[in-house]
Design a protein around this motif. Structure first.
Motif, PDB file in Angstrom:
ATOM      1  N   TYR A 194       0.826  -1.206   0.000  1.00  0.00           N
ATOM      2  CA  TYR A 194       0.000   0.000   0.000  1.00  0.00           C
ATOM      3  C   TYR A 194       0.860   1.256   0.000  1.00  0.00           C
ATOM      4  N   GLU A 195       0.230   2.350  -0.428  1.00  0.00           N
ATOM      5  CA  GLU A 195       0.872   3.659  -0.453  1.00  0.00           C
ATOM      6  C   GLU A 195       0.267   4.518   0.652  1.00  0.00           C
ATOM      7  N   LEU A 196       1.118   5.144   1.430  1.00  0.00           N
ATOM      8  CA  LEU A 196       0.681   6.005   2.522  1.00  0.00           C
ATOM      9  C   LEU A 196       1.615   7.200   2.594  1.00  0.00           C
ATOM     10  N   ASP A 197       1.046   8.393   2.465  1.00  0.00           N
ATOM     11  CA  ASP A 197       1.831   9.633   2.528  1.00  0.00           C
ATOM     12  C   ASP A 197       3.006   9.631   1.552  1.00  0.00           C
ATOM     13  N   GLY A 198       2.762   9.106   0.363  1.00  0.00           N
ATOM     14  CA  GLY A 198       3.779   9.144  -0.679  1.00  0.00           C
ATOM     15  C   GLY A 198       4.807   8.031  -0.629  1.00  0.00           C
TER      16      GLY A 198
ATOM     17  N   ASP B 148      -8.306  -6.865  11.319  1.00  0.00           N
ATOM     18  CA  ASP B 148      -9.588  -6.164  11.421  1.00  0.00           C
ATOM     19  C   ASP B 148      -9.401  -4.709  11.815  1.00  0.00           C
ATOM     20  N   ASP B 149      -8.241  -4.389  12.389  1.00  0.00           N
ATOM     21  CA  ASP B 149      -7.966  -3.020  12.831  1.00  0.00           C
ATOM     22  C   ASP B 149      -7.316  -2.164  11.761  1.00  0.00           C
ATOM     23  N   GLY B 150      -6.765  -2.796  10.715  1.00  0.00           N
ATOM     24  CA  GLY B 150      -6.105  -2.024   9.668  1.00  0.00           C
ATOM     25  C   GLY B 150      -4.846  -2.690   9.163  1.00  0.00           C
ATOM     26  N   LEU B 151      -3.885  -1.883   8.743  1.00  0.00           N
ATOM     27  CA  LEU B 151      -2.634  -2.346   8.146  1.00  0.00           C
ATOM     28  C   LEU B 151      -1.495  -2.221   9.153  1.00  0.00           C
ATOM     29  N   HIS B 152      -0.775  -3.315   9.341  1.00  0.00           N
ATOM     30  CA  HIS B 152       0.361  -3.338  10.260  1.00  0.00           C
ATOM     31  C   HIS B 152       1.631  -3.451   9.425  1.00  0.00           C
ATOM     32  N   THR B 153       2.481  -2.448   9.488  1.00  0.00           N
ATOM     33  CA  THR B 153       3.623  -2.345   8.586  1.00  0.00           C
ATOM     34  C   THR B 153       4.695  -3.371   8.907  1.00  0.00           C
TER      35      THR B 153
ATOM     36  N   LEU C 164       2.046  -7.830  13.423  1.00  0.00           N
ATOM     37  CA  LEU C 164       0.727  -7.597  14.020  1.00  0.00           C
ATOM     38  C   LEU C 164       0.804  -6.987  15.414  1.00  0.00           C
ATOM     39  N   THR C 165       1.968  -7.021  16.025  1.00  0.00           N
ATOM     40  CA  THR C 165       2.123  -6.403  17.347  1.00  0.00           C
ATOM     41  C   THR C 165       2.277  -4.891  17.244  1.00  0.00           C
ATOM     42  N   GLY C 166       2.510  -4.382  16.016  1.00  0.00           N
ATOM     43  CA  GLY C 166       2.678  -2.950  15.830  1.00  0.00           C
ATOM     44  C   GLY C 166       1.352  -2.237  15.673  1.00  0.00           C
ATOM     45  N   PRO C 167       1.365  -0.910  15.751  1.00  0.00           N
ATOM     46  CA  PRO C 167       0.119  -0.137  15.643  1.00  0.00           C
ATOM     47  C   PRO C 167      -0.455  -0.212  14.238  1.00  0.00           C
ATOM     48  N   PRO C 168      -1.791  -0.251  14.096  1.00  0.00           N
ATOM     49  CA  PRO C 168      -2.410  -0.336  12.769  1.00  0.00           C
ATOM     50  C   PRO C 168      -2.627   1.033  12.131  1.00  0.00           C
ATOM     51  N   THR C 169      -2.620   1.038  10.811  1.00  0.00           N
ATOM     52  CA  THR C 169      -3.043   2.191  10.026  1.00  0.00           C
ATOM     53  C   THR C 169      -4.422   1.887   9.457  1.00  0.00           C
ATOM     54  N   PRO C 170      -5.414   2.747   9.675  1.00  0.00           N
ATOM     55  CA  PRO C 170      -6.747   2.476   9.120  1.00  0.00           C
ATOM     56  C   PRO C 170      -6.696   2.274   7.610  1.00  0.00           C
ATOM     57  N   LEU C 171      -7.428   1.310   7.135  1.00  0.00           N
ATOM     58  CA  LEU C 171      -7.414   0.983   5.710  1.00  0.00           C
ATOM     59  C   LEU C 171      -7.814   2.160   4.835  1.00  0.00           C
ATOM     60  N   ASP C 172      -8.737   2.980   5.313  1.00  0.00           N
ATOM     61  CA  ASP C 172      -9.237   4.069   4.469  1.00  0.00           C
ATOM     62  C   ASP C 172      -8.247   5.213   4.319  1.00  0.00           C
ATOM     63  N   LEU C 173      -7.119   5.147   5.033  1.00  0.00           N
ATOM     64  CA  LEU C 173      -6.087   6.170   4.882  1.00  0.00           C
ATOM     65  C   LEU C 173      -5.034   5.797   3.840  1.00  0.00           C
ATOM     66  N   ALA C 174      -5.051   4.542   3.400  1.00  0.00           N
ATOM     67  CA  ALA C 174      -4.017   4.051   2.495  1.00  0.00           C
ATOM     68  C   ALA C 174      -4.614   3.730   1.133  1.00  0.00           C
ATOM     69  N   ARG C 175      -3.772   3.769   0.113  1.00  0.00           N
ATOM     70  CA  ARG C 175      -4.140   3.317  -1.232  1.00  0.00           C
ATOM     71  C   ARG C 175      -3.559   1.918  -1.434  1.00  0.00           C
ATOM     72  N   LEU C 176      -4.443   0.955  -1.630  1.00  0.00           N
ATOM     73  CA  LEU C 176      -3.991  -0.409  -1.843  1.00  0.00           C
ATOM     74  C   LEU C 176      -3.411  -0.562  -3.248  1.00  0.00           C
ATOM     75  N   LEU C 177      -2.200  -1.089  -3.311  1.00  0.00           N
ATOM     76  CA  LEU C 177      -1.536  -1.399  -4.566  1.00  0.00           C
ATOM     77  C   LEU C 177      -1.678  -2.899  -4.844  1.00  0.00           C
TER      78      LEU C 177
ATOM     79  N   THR D 264      -6.470  -5.986 -12.543  1.00  0.00           N
ATOM     80  CA  THR D 264      -6.568  -5.685 -11.115  1.00  0.00           C
ATOM     81  C   THR D 264      -6.171  -6.920 -10.313  1.00  0.00           C
ATOM     82  N   LEU D 265      -5.312  -6.707  -9.327  1.00  0.00           N
ATOM     83  CA  LEU D 265      -4.883  -7.766  -8.420  1.00  0.00           C
ATOM     84  C   LEU D 265      -5.086  -7.244  -7.005  1.00  0.00           C
ATOM     85  N   GLY D 266      -5.822  -8.000  -6.176  1.00  0.00           N
ATOM     86  CA  GLY D 266      -6.016  -7.509  -4.820  1.00  0.00           C
ATOM     87  C   GLY D 266      -7.222  -8.142  -4.133  1.00  0.00           C
ATOM     88  N   PRO D 267      -7.727  -7.577  -3.048  1.00  0.00           N
ATOM     89  CA  PRO D 267      -7.151  -6.384  -2.417  1.00  0.00           C
ATOM     90  C   PRO D 267      -5.841  -6.677  -1.683  1.00  0.00           C
TER      91      PRO D 267
END
Length: 318
Positions: free
Chosen positions: A6-10, A19-24, A50-63, A188-191
């Protein structure tokens, strides 16, 4: 486990989806790296992330979840072949050769787009279509694999939409080689990439994945099938792809389009008319596969290019 790119902030990241979002995942790690490391190592890395903080899915662009070395697309659904033969080739019935062995073509790995990206109409096309598929991702290198070995070599699965310019495809298929530009503009490949262990409960007694598949255009359902209606399970597709050659970790193998409205061309062939009509700018195509997820793309105008120059005639003089 579900792995995403995913792309986040460039910046581009790889991560694990919860279920909480994306864990980098650790910086510099790609999903292709995880695939090449093998499923056990990937699951370990994912559990740590998964032990790290999540980023909400709606803030990221899925590649697209990974950058595959190659993409093979099969044609494994009999019902799809029956409809498309009438629509694209002008024939009838399923060719006897289809039943003899799986058939595939190589498609363009540079044309991959993300789960929610816009899809431009290909230059020169007026008959844009979607194709509802599932793809398997190979998790280890292998040559001439048995079906059992190929089954063990599958890392995971993702939703696959093979966008098709049917008018371009009709012309080029008459040459006896292809498809080419009819399938070259977007896939298209995803999500995300769902690991094989997560889908194991969906396997039936014959090794097929019994997953519900649905596609809608502008909120109206057009197609609905089961992935288990494939003529061959994915293990046999991977085995055939490796026959006398190699498959490599990260290779993507599409199932081919499902039946019962998995694409518009199948319906056109059955009905003898373009009903529903070809896709137009503004149309939104949504696909959902049970156990994997949903992709949703909007069709937008494409670039206008000059017509292709016709071949010159030759005298055959030597």
């Amino acid at each position: 486990m579900r792995f995403a790119t995913y792309e986040l902030d460039g910046s581009v990241h790889a991560g694990v989806v919860s279920d909480d979002g994306l864990h980098t995942l650790p910086s510099g790690t790609t999903v292709l790296d995880l695939v090449r490391a093998g499923l056990p190592a990937a699951l370990t890395a994912g559990s740590a992330a998964l032990t790290g903080p999540p980023t909400p899915l709606d803030l990221a662009r899925l590649l697209p979840p990974l950058t595959p070395p190659t993409i093979r697309d099969f044609v494994a659904f009999e019902e799809h072949v029956e409809g498309v033969v009438a629509s694209v080739s002008g024939g009838s019935g399923v060719p006897a050769e289809w039943y003899e062995a799986p058939t595939f073509y190589f498609t363009n790995p540079y044309a991959l787009i993300g789960a929610h990206d816009d899809v431009p109409v290909p230059p020169g096309s007026r008959l844009l279509d979607f194709e509802l598929e599932v793809a398997a991702v190979v998790g280890r290198d292998g040559s001439s694999l048995t079906p059992a070995q190929a089954s063990d070599a599958i890392f995971g699965y993702t939703v696959f939409n093979d966008w098709s310019a049917r008018d371009l495809q009709r012309r080029e298929m008459k040459v006896g080689l292809g498809p080419a530009k009819g399938k070259d503009s977007a896939t298209t490949l995803g999500p995300w990439l769902v690991t094989a262990d997560e889908l194991a409960p969906f396997h039936d007694e014959d090794g097929f994945l019994a997953l519900d598949m649905r596609v809608s255009v502008n909120g109206v359902e057009v197609g609905h099938d089961l992935l288990s209606n494939m003529g061959w399970p994915f293990a046999e597709l991977v085995s055939y792809a490796s026959r006398g050659t190699w498959v490599r970790a990260g290779d993507v193998l599409g199932s081919g389009t499902c039946g019962n409205g998995g694409c518009l061309a199948e319906l056109w062939g059955r009905r003898g008319e373009q009903d529903p009509p070809a896709l137009r700018p503004g149309d939104v195509v949504e696909m959902t596969v049970e156990g994997i997820g949903t992709i949703r793309n909007r069709v937008v105008p494409g670039i206008e290019l000059p017509p292709v120059r016709a071949a010159r005639s030759r005298t055959r003089a030597r």
